[in-house]
Design a protein around this motif. Structure first.
Motif, short mmCIF file in Angstrom:
data_model
loop_
_atom_site.label_atom_id
_atom_site.label_comp_id
_atom_site.label_asym_id
_atom_site.label_seq_id
_atom_site.Cartn_x
_atom_site.Cartn_y
_atom_site.Cartn_z
N TYR A 46 0.82 -1.21 0.00
CA TYR A 46 0.00 0.00 0.00
C TYR A 46 0.85 1.26 0.00
CZ TYR A 46 -4.18 -2.80 0.76
OH TYR A 46 -5.22 -3.69 0.61
N PHE A 78 -9.07 7.52 -3.07
CA PHE A 78 -8.28 6.32 -3.32
C PHE A 78 -7.21 6.19 -2.24
CE2 PHE A 78 -6.10 2.98 -5.04
CZ PHE A 78 -6.05 2.83 -6.43
N SER A 119 -6.48 3.31 0.56
CA SER A 119 -5.17 2.69 0.61
C SER A 119 -4.58 2.74 2.02
CB SER A 119 -4.24 3.40 -0.38
OG SER A 119 -2.91 3.05 -0.17
N CYS A 138 -9.97 0.19 -2.71
CA CYS A 138 -8.97 0.65 -3.68
C CYS A 138 -9.38 0.27 -5.09
CB CYS A 138 -7.61 0.03 -3.37
SG CYS A 138 -6.81 0.78 -1.93
#
Lengths: 229, 156
Positions: free
Chosen positions: B75, B104, B108, B116
């Motif tokens: 991530y 987004f 994440s 995501c």
């Protein structure tokens, strides 16, 4: 990311700009984003500045001749840097680290450094100001931001006093041979030590307290005012 | 007739721009870019936007590649790509694309893979829309310059 150095200038009178041109300030712009480099370059050109755009703090130091491992093989004496504007978040060396290195350099500590960041973090801004940054611009950078930057450069040119300013450095540039060289700093692994390229004559000037007042419309000033309010 | 063509194209361009501003697809930073375009840099906006498209497509490919990995867990890397995408989008005034990047990034940071994926779909959609509209805009501008050029041949 492209690793190129772009030097571009905007000639006002059509005859080209001579290396020593007190009218046009020379700005070193540092940003790892190609889009942002392109934009900052144009913002500065439109504002009648010469621009050198590099993609990392490392390359900025190389350009200035401050890189420990690789000194600049080309003499850039004709393109004195009047302002350094750098992004904060960059891989490798951050803008903050670059700022520190510049302020630690006896040759370059007087060059105003402006930090750009997409994040409006107070702690970050404070840290940069404490380290000697002239101003902090929240991205996206606009023409009004660049116009304010010119004040930092113009102000320095205007003083003409012994203790600070671009004019002082340029005069010294011309009469370099009369100045005694500073003893060179031996390089070590400590990041705070910088070996200065022998091809550059260090400018011997008395240490200057950075007490340049912030312009009225600077966000830093506004921030400071709201902090105490 | 040709003069009317140039004027009509000028109106078309402005109408499209107004729509894009109204939809929040573009913001005032795009206007700022237009103000930086002049005789010595007549293609500035198109050049910057082209660089932006290039970079964006690379980033989108990287993001999709990461999320498609069976054992995906990076991530942090995704966050780096997103910050880049956010930054460049903000610099050209691509407001909606930038806003999707923000959402987004939030997903994440929560290690929310499904979130995501949804954000990526939306991002690809928004980017596609932006790209099409900007291409349309540049096309109209090109046509307009041609039409204006033919109308006033002596001015060249």
């Amino acid at each position: 990311m492209e690793g190129n150095v772009v030097v571009s200038r905007r000639s006002i009178d059509g005859f080209g700009v001579s290396p020593y041109d007190p009218e046009e300030a020379h700005v070193l712009a540092v940003d790892d984003s190609l889009v942002d480099r392109k934009v900052i370059e144009q913002l500065l050109k439109i504002s009648s500045c010469k621009v050198t755009a590099v993609d990392s703090g490392r390359r900025a130091l190389q350009f200035l001749g401050l890189d420990e491992e690789k000194s600049s093989s080309v003499s850039f004496d004709g393109l004195k840097v009047d302002l350094i504007i750098t992004d904060y978040c960059m891989p490798g060396m951050t803008g903050y680290e670059l700022l520190k290195k510049i302020k630690e350099s006896s040759t370059f500590r007087e060059i105003p450094v402006v930090i750009m960041s997409s994040e409006n973090v107070l702690a970050r801004i404070d840290r940069c100001l404490e380290e000697g940054a002239e101003d902090f611009i929240v991205k996206p950078v606009k023409l009004s931001d660049v116009k304010r930057l010119k004040e930092y450069m113009m102000r320095e040119v205007g003083f003409g006093s012994e203790n600070n300013g671009v004019i002082h450095k340029r005069k010294l540039q011309e009469s370099r041979d009369l100045n005694s060289s500073e003893p060179s700093v031996t390089s070590s692994t400590s990041p705070s030590q910088l070996s200065e390229s022998p091809s550059r004559s260090p400018i011997s000037s008395p240490s200057v307290p950075s007490s340049i007042p912030t312009p009225l419309d600077s966000p830093i000033r506004r921030l400071k005012m709201t902090n105490t309010g | 007739m040709l003069g009317l063509g140039a004027d009509r194209l000028w109106a078309d361009m402005n109408r499209l721009l107004a729509l894009l501003f109204h939809q929040g697809v573009l913001d005032e930073q795009f206007v700022q870019l237009q103000q930086l375009q002049d005789e010595s840099s007549p293609n500035f906006v198109c050049e910057v936007v082209t660089i932006y498209f290039h970079e964006s497509e690379k980033l989108l490919k990287n993001l999709r590649g990461l999320l498609m990995e069976r054992e995906f867990s990076d991530y942090k890397k995704m966050g780096i790509h997103l910050n880049q995408f956010m930054g460049s989008s903000s610099s050209i005034g691509a407001k909606r694309v930038r806003n999707v990047c923000v959402a987004f990034r939030a997903a994440s940071e929560q290690n929310n893979r499904a979130g995501c994926l949804r954000a990526l779909e939306l991002l690809e959609h928004e980017y596609c829309y932006l790209k099409n509209k900007l291409h349309e805009l540049f096309h109209i501008e090109q046509q307009r310059l041609l039409a204006a050029g033919v109308r006033y041949p002596m001015q060249n």
